[in-house]
Design a protein around this motif. Structure first.
Motif, PDB file in Angstrom:
ATOM      1  N   VAL A 195       0.849  -1.195   0.000  1.00 40.39           N
ATOM      2  CA  VAL A 195       0.000   0.000   0.000  1.00 40.39           C
ATOM      3  C   VAL A 195       0.883   1.242   0.000  1.00 40.39           C
ATOM      4  N   GLY A 196       0.458   2.214  -0.758  1.00 42.10           N
ATOM      5  CA  GLY A 196       1.138   3.495  -0.836  1.00 42.10           C
ATOM      6  C   GLY A 196       0.194   4.478  -1.489  1.00 42.10           C
ATOM      7  N   GLY A 197       0.739   5.543  -2.040  1.00 45.87           N
ATOM      8  CA  GLY A 197      -0.094   6.552  -2.660  1.00 45.87           C
ATOM      9  C   GLY A 197       0.383   6.896  -4.048  1.00 45.87           C
ATOM     10  N   CYS A 198      -0.407   7.747  -4.712  1.00 46.21           N
ATOM     11  CA  CYS A 198      -0.040   8.231  -6.034  1.00 46.21           C
ATOM     12  C   CYS A 198      -0.269   9.746  -6.021  1.00 46.21           C
ATOM     13  N   CYS A 199      -0.770  10.308  -7.093  1.00 42.79           N
ATOM     14  CA  CYS A 199      -0.830  11.765  -7.239  1.00 42.79           C
ATOM     15  C   CYS A 199      -1.549  12.441  -6.065  1.00 42.79           C
ATOM     16  N   GLY A 200      -0.909  13.461  -5.535  1.00 47.27           N
ATOM     17  CA  GLY A 200      -1.497  14.249  -4.461  1.00 47.27           C
ATOM     18  C   GLY A 200      -1.229  13.721  -3.067  1.00 47.27           C
ATOM     19  N   THR A 201      -0.698  12.510  -2.955  1.00 47.58           N
ATOM     20  CA  THR A 201      -0.427  11.952  -1.630  1.00 47.58           C
ATOM     21  C   THR A 201       1.012  12.231  -1.227  1.00 47.58           C
ATOM     22  N   ASP A 202       1.236  12.297   0.074  1.00 53.48           N
ATOM     23  CA  ASP A 202       2.578  12.432   0.622  1.00 53.48           C
ATOM     24  C   ASP A 202       2.665  11.542   1.859  1.00 53.48           C
ATOM     25  N   HIS A 203       3.689  11.750   2.672  1.00 49.71           N
ATOM     26  CA  HIS A 203       3.901  10.845   3.811  1.00 49.71           C
ATOM     27  C   HIS A 203       2.771  10.912   4.834  1.00 49.71           C
ATOM     28  N   ARG A 204       2.031  12.013   4.863  1.00 44.99           N
ATOM     29  CA  ARG A 204       0.887  12.098   5.786  1.00 44.99           C
ATOM     30  C   ARG A 204      -0.208  11.107   5.382  1.00 44.99           C
ATOM     31  N   HIS A 205      -0.460  11.018   4.098  1.00 49.69           N
ATOM     32  CA  HIS A 205      -1.460  10.082   3.605  1.00 49.69           C
ATOM     33  C   HIS A 205      -1.035   8.643   3.852  1.00 49.69           C
ATOM     34  N   VAL A 206       0.242   8.357   3.572  1.00 55.97           N
ATOM     35  CA  VAL A 206       0.716   6.984   3.742  1.00 55.97           C
ATOM     36  C   VAL A 206       0.713   6.595   5.217  1.00 55.97           C
ATOM     37  N   ARG A 207       1.020   7.518   6.099  1.00 57.24           N
ATOM     38  CA  ARG A 207       0.917   7.224   7.531  1.00 57.24           C
ATOM     39  C   ARG A 207      -0.525   6.902   7.915  1.00 57.24           C
ATOM     40  N   ALA A 208      -1.459   7.698   7.438  1.00 54.46           N
ATOM     41  CA  ALA A 208      -2.869   7.451   7.753  1.00 54.46           C
ATOM     42  C   ALA A 208      -3.315   6.108   7.209  1.00 54.46           C
ATOM     43  N   ILE A 209      -2.882   5.775   5.987  1.00 52.45           N
ATOM     44  CA  ILE A 209      -3.215   4.482   5.389  1.00 52.45           C
ATOM     45  C   ILE A 209      -2.639   3.351   6.225  1.00 52.45           C
ATOM     46  N   CYS A 210      -1.383   3.505   6.619  1.00 50.17           N
ATOM     47  CA  CYS A 210      -0.735   2.486   7.444  1.00 50.17           C
ATOM     48  C   CYS A 210      -1.506   2.264   8.742  1.00 50.17           C
ATOM     49  N   GLU A 211      -1.898   3.333   9.386  1.00 46.74           N
ATOM     50  CA  GLU A 211      -2.625   3.208  10.651  1.00 46.74           C
ATOM     51  C   GLU A 211      -3.992   2.553  10.453  1.00 46.74           C
ATOM     52  N   ALA A 212      -4.562   2.748   9.258  1.00 49.56           N
ATOM     53  CA  ALA A 212      -5.887   2.173   8.989  1.00 49.56           C
ATOM     54  C   ALA A 212      -5.837   0.698   8.672  1.00 49.56           C
ATOM     55  N   VAL A 213      -4.828   0.271   7.901  1.00 46.14           N
ATOM     56  CA  VAL A 213      -4.788  -1.115   7.432  1.00 46.14           C
ATOM     57  C   VAL A 213      -3.859  -1.994   8.246  1.00 46.14           C
ATOM     58  N   ALA A 214      -2.948  -1.369   9.010  1.00 47.44           N
ATOM     59  CA  ALA A 214      -2.023  -2.167   9.837  1.00 47.44           C
ATOM     60  C   ALA A 214      -1.839  -1.458  11.177  1.00 47.44           C
ATOM     61  N   PRO A 215      -2.902  -1.380  11.965  1.00 45.22           N
ATOM     62  CA  PRO A 215      -2.800  -0.659  13.240  1.00 45.22           C
ATOM     63  C   PRO A 215      -1.762  -1.290  14.159  1.00 45.22           C
TER      64      PRO A 215
END
Length: 314
Positions: free
Chosen positions: A293-313
């Motif tokens: 999981v990661g991001g594409c256009c418009g995402t940065d490390h804030r988005h990836v952190r939020a994604i990480c916390e959501a899918v792998a708490p």
């Protein structure tokens, strides 16, 4: 069934992270000028390489903090011959920059090797034409010939596998997979879709994936979806089917705008990291074998952190 077996660390069960929108971060957040949206020219000098290194660090620090594996995608989405020629690079210079991209990834891997889960290097590739439009299309044979040089550079430089991202019609994906097989390189194919969940070519996502598998004896290690918001393709995945087991990665856009709208945008739409993360959590319920999981256009490390916390708490 695939004739070739790939043994990539991210396919062994644990969830891996990758980065966000490299080019949008550098242009809109860092203020860099990237002609043709190409980041690979930054590899040509030490100042540019340091800029790239700083970009990757927050993501690797997150992987370190969480003890997770990480896929280091090289900054080479535009580093194929047609794009390089427009930017003044000949084939020898281009080969050198693709190799240097792998060397930079190796430096980062060495720095974080004992602090995170497994780190794997992906030689990142993009389409020959515009990722948002399928108005320039090759046969699979033409695509194989075109992409062979970049894949060869990555193979010789020691990348663990190659990833072709933002592909928008099946024939190019087939050609990439065939070129990777000829070079004995594992390959990941990442397709993009429009707001209706179909590729820009009009192909349904499941049909495009099946066409690539059928033409290559299932050679791709797995498939991903990138450069589209989850609202554009979640309904397609929700329809179910055995093909979903082949989809193992998501790199979504922050914005729900269409490709055409994003093309015209003069400001970055970074969306809502928390809402995007919630979308990823829902997608993980559908994609049983999701591993990257990661991001594409418009995402940065804030988005990836939020994604990480959501899918792998934690």
């Amino acid at each position: 069934m695939p004739r070739y077996r790939h043994d990539l660390p991210q396919m062994r069960g644990d969830l891996f992270l990758t980065d966000g929108g490299l080019e949008t971060t550098l242009v809109f957040l860092e203020g860099l000028d990237l002609p043709l949206f190409a980041a690979f020219p930054l590899l040509a000098d030490e100042k540019g390489r340091e800029q790239l290194r700083r970009y990757y660090l927050p993501y690797l620090e997150l992987a370190k903090e969480r003890g997770m594996g990480f896929v280091i995608d090289t900054p080479t989405w535009r580093a194929s011959q047609d794009w390089a020629s427009k930017l003044g690079f000949d084939s020898a210079a281009l080969d050198g920059l693709n190799r240097r991209a792998v060397a930079l990834a190796e430096e980062l891997r060495d720095e974080f090797a004992h602090a995170t889960g497994p780190l794997v290097i992906s030689g990142a590739m993009g389409p020959r034409g515009d990722g948002y439009r399928a108005d320039f299309r090759m046969s699979s044979a033409e695509a194989k010939d075109y992409h062979a040089a970049q894949i060869g550079s990555f193979a010789d430089a020691g990348a663990d596998f190659v990833s072709a991202v933002t592909l928008n019609y099946p024939e190019e994906a087939i050609g990439v997979a065939q070129a990777a097989r000829a070079a004995a390189m594992p390959v990941v194919i990442s397709l993009t879709v429009e707001t209706d969940g179909r590729l820009p070519s009009g192909h349904p996502l499941a049909d495009a994936l099946a066409a690539v598998d059928d033409a290559t004896d299932g050679y791709p290690a797995y498939y991903m979806v990138n450069c589209a918001h989850p609202s554009h393709f979640a309904h397609v995945l929700a329809d179910g089917g055995g093909w979903l087991d082949r989809v193992r990665g998501i790199r979504a856009n922050a914005s729900a705008l269409s490709h055409a709208e994003l093309d015209e945008a003069t400001e970055l739409d970074s969306g809502d990291p928390a809402a995007l993360a919630a979308d990823y959590r829902a997608l993980r319920q559908t994609l049983r074998h999701l591993c990257v999981v990661g991001g594409c256009c418009g995402t940065d490390h804030r988005h990836v952190r939020a994604i990480c916390e959501a899918v792998a708490p934690a």
